[in-house]
Design an enzyme around this catalytic site. Sequence first.
Site, PDB file in Angstrom:
ATOM      1  N   ARG A  32       0.825  -1.223   0.000  1.00 47.01           N
ATOM      2  CA  ARG A  32       0.000   0.000   0.000  1.00 47.01           C
ATOM      3  C   ARG A  32       0.853   1.264   0.000  1.00 47.01           C
ATOM      4  O   ARG A  32       0.455   2.288  -0.561  1.00 47.01           O
ATOM      5  CB  ARG A  32      -0.921   0.006   1.230  1.00 47.01           C
ATOM      6  N   ASP A 141     -16.672   9.929   5.416  1.00 48.01           N
ATOM      7  CA  ASP A 141     -15.510   9.044   5.399  1.00 48.01           C
ATOM      8  C   ASP A 141     -14.326   9.902   5.830  1.00 48.01           C
ATOM      9  O   ASP A 141     -14.349  11.127   5.668  1.00 48.01           O
ATOM     10  CB  ASP A 141     -15.273   8.468   3.993  1.00 48.01           C
TER      11      ASP A 141
HETATM   12  C1  LIG Z   1     -14.361  -1.164   3.502  1.00 49.49           C
HETATM   13  S1  LIG Z   1     -14.921   0.478   3.358  1.00 49.49           S
HETATM   14  C2  LIG Z   1     -16.615   0.285   3.774  1.00 49.49           C
HETATM   15  C3  LIG Z   1     -17.519   1.032   2.829  1.00 49.49           C
HETATM   16  C4  LIG Z   1     -19.022   0.801   3.044  1.00 49.49           C
HETATM   17  N1  LIG Z   1     -19.426   1.130   4.379  1.00 49.49           N
HETATM   18  C5  LIG Z   1     -19.394  -0.625   2.721  1.00 49.49           C
HETATM   19  O1  LIG Z   1     -19.678  -1.394   3.641  1.00 49.49           O
HETATM   20  O2  LIG Z   1     -19.392  -0.990   1.542  1.00 49.49           O
HETATM   21  C6  LIG Z   1     -14.193   1.177   4.833  1.00 49.49           C
HETATM   22  C7  LIG Z   1     -14.098   2.700   4.799  1.00 49.49           C
HETATM   23  O3  LIG Z   1     -13.845   3.146   6.134  1.00 49.49           O
HETATM   24  C8  LIG Z   1     -13.101   4.328   6.061  1.00 49.49           C
HETATM   25  N2  LIG Z   1     -12.487   4.559   7.380  1.00 49.49           N
HETATM   26  C9  LIG Z   1     -11.480   3.870   7.962  1.00 49.49           C
HETATM   27  N3  LIG Z   1     -11.190   4.404   9.161  1.00 49.49           N
HETATM   28  C10 LIG Z   1     -12.034   5.446   9.340  1.00 49.49           C
HETATM   29  C11 LIG Z   1     -12.240   6.400  10.382  1.00 49.49           C
HETATM   30  N4  LIG Z   1     -11.483   6.390  11.493  1.00 49.49           N
HETATM   31  N5  LIG Z   1     -13.200   7.316  10.223  1.00 49.49           N
HETATM   32  C12 LIG Z   1     -13.970   7.359   9.109  1.00 49.49           C
HETATM   33  N6  LIG Z   1     -13.823   6.509   8.081  1.00 49.49           N
HETATM   34  C13 LIG Z   1     -12.873   5.551   8.203  1.00 49.49           C
HETATM   35  C14 LIG Z   1     -12.103   4.057   4.949  1.00 49.49           C
HETATM   36  O4  LIG Z   1     -11.580   5.253   4.404  1.00 49.49           O
HETATM   37  C15 LIG Z   1     -12.952   3.244   3.958  1.00 49.49           C
HETATM   38  O5  LIG Z   1     -13.446   4.066   2.920  1.00 49.49           O
END
Ligand SMILES: C[S@@+](CC[C@H](N)C(=O)[O-])C[C@H]1O[C@@H](n2cnc3c(N)ncnc32)[C@H](O)[C@@H]1O
Length: 277
Positions: A32, A141
């Site tokens: 990454r 996000d």
């Molecule tokens: C796997 S995606 C999930 C997307 C959607 N909720 C789904 O289930 O399809 C995880 C997302 O969490 C976000 N993320 C990770 N840590 C975070 C944080 N501390 N606060 C807000 N968003 C976060 C990442 O940027 C990423 O876009």
Amino acid sequence: MTGPDYDHFCRLIRQASGLVVTPEKAYLVSSRLGPVARVEGLPGVADLLAVLRAGAPDALVQRCVDAMATHESYFFRDATPFDQLVSDVLPSLIAARQSQRTLRVWCAACSSGQEPYSVAMVLQELGARIAGWKIEILATDMSEPILMKARAGIYNDFEVKRGLSPERQTRWFKPEAGGWKVSPTLQQMVQFRQHNLLQGTAGLGVFDVIFCRNVLIYFDVENKRQILEQVSRAMANDGSLFLGSAETVLGVTSAVESTPGVRGLYRKTETHLLRSA
Ligand SMILES: C[S@@+](CC[C@H](N)C(=O)[O-])C[C@H]1O[C@@H](n2cnc3c(N)ncnc32)[C@H](O)[C@@H]1O
């Protein structure tokens, strides 16, 4: 990859985002962060970790955090939560909100936007049942680059076919810029905003439905507990919370409880109801 620079990086990422990076994830860190190191003009990831430990600008730290996050998402992911939304959650809320005629939905950790746009489709498809209602969908996000993609609402062939029926694709998307652009009707329903779940929910208000899916799996128990308790406080007393299918609150918090027989759907527990609501 081990050593003080790696350990420092793990602490940095956890503090900034909650994401847990362990020694076993060295392969992930390498793959990454490789592109970030190249953009920085550094020979390799080890050099980038050394720069971060020496004290890098916030913007570089944020780029590394964004690179470490998993942004996987797709329309109507896991299907069941959206079926549940249509068959149970929304009918109950529509009955309960007849005098206010407002609904507030929060997609926390919305990634590239497929989740909030799926919610917007479901709400639009209710047609006359919510005509004239004030509907708000807040999609947040921590990652600004992924939010830019979400706001643009343009998906490639693979993304648009993943989870969408041909009928929905035809109704809600038009070919544009080599991909498929979501209709202005759906775009206008969703407000995208940068928000880090570690920073609490102050100022976001109270929501009738919250999606917080496929993000808590990356956090340690303490962060999960804090986030779930804050999310619970941001839920209306009769609100619903959807977590990912691999996520559980067991042994984490009693602020929300699962709905018997419905995987992934949670409600506030009696002891955590908002007194003023
Ligand atoms: C796997 S995606 C999930 C997307 C959607 N909720 C789904 O289930 O399809 C995880 C997302 O969490 C976000 N993320 C990770 N840590 C975070 C944080 N501390 N606060 C807000 N968003 C976060 C990442 O940027 C990423 O876009």
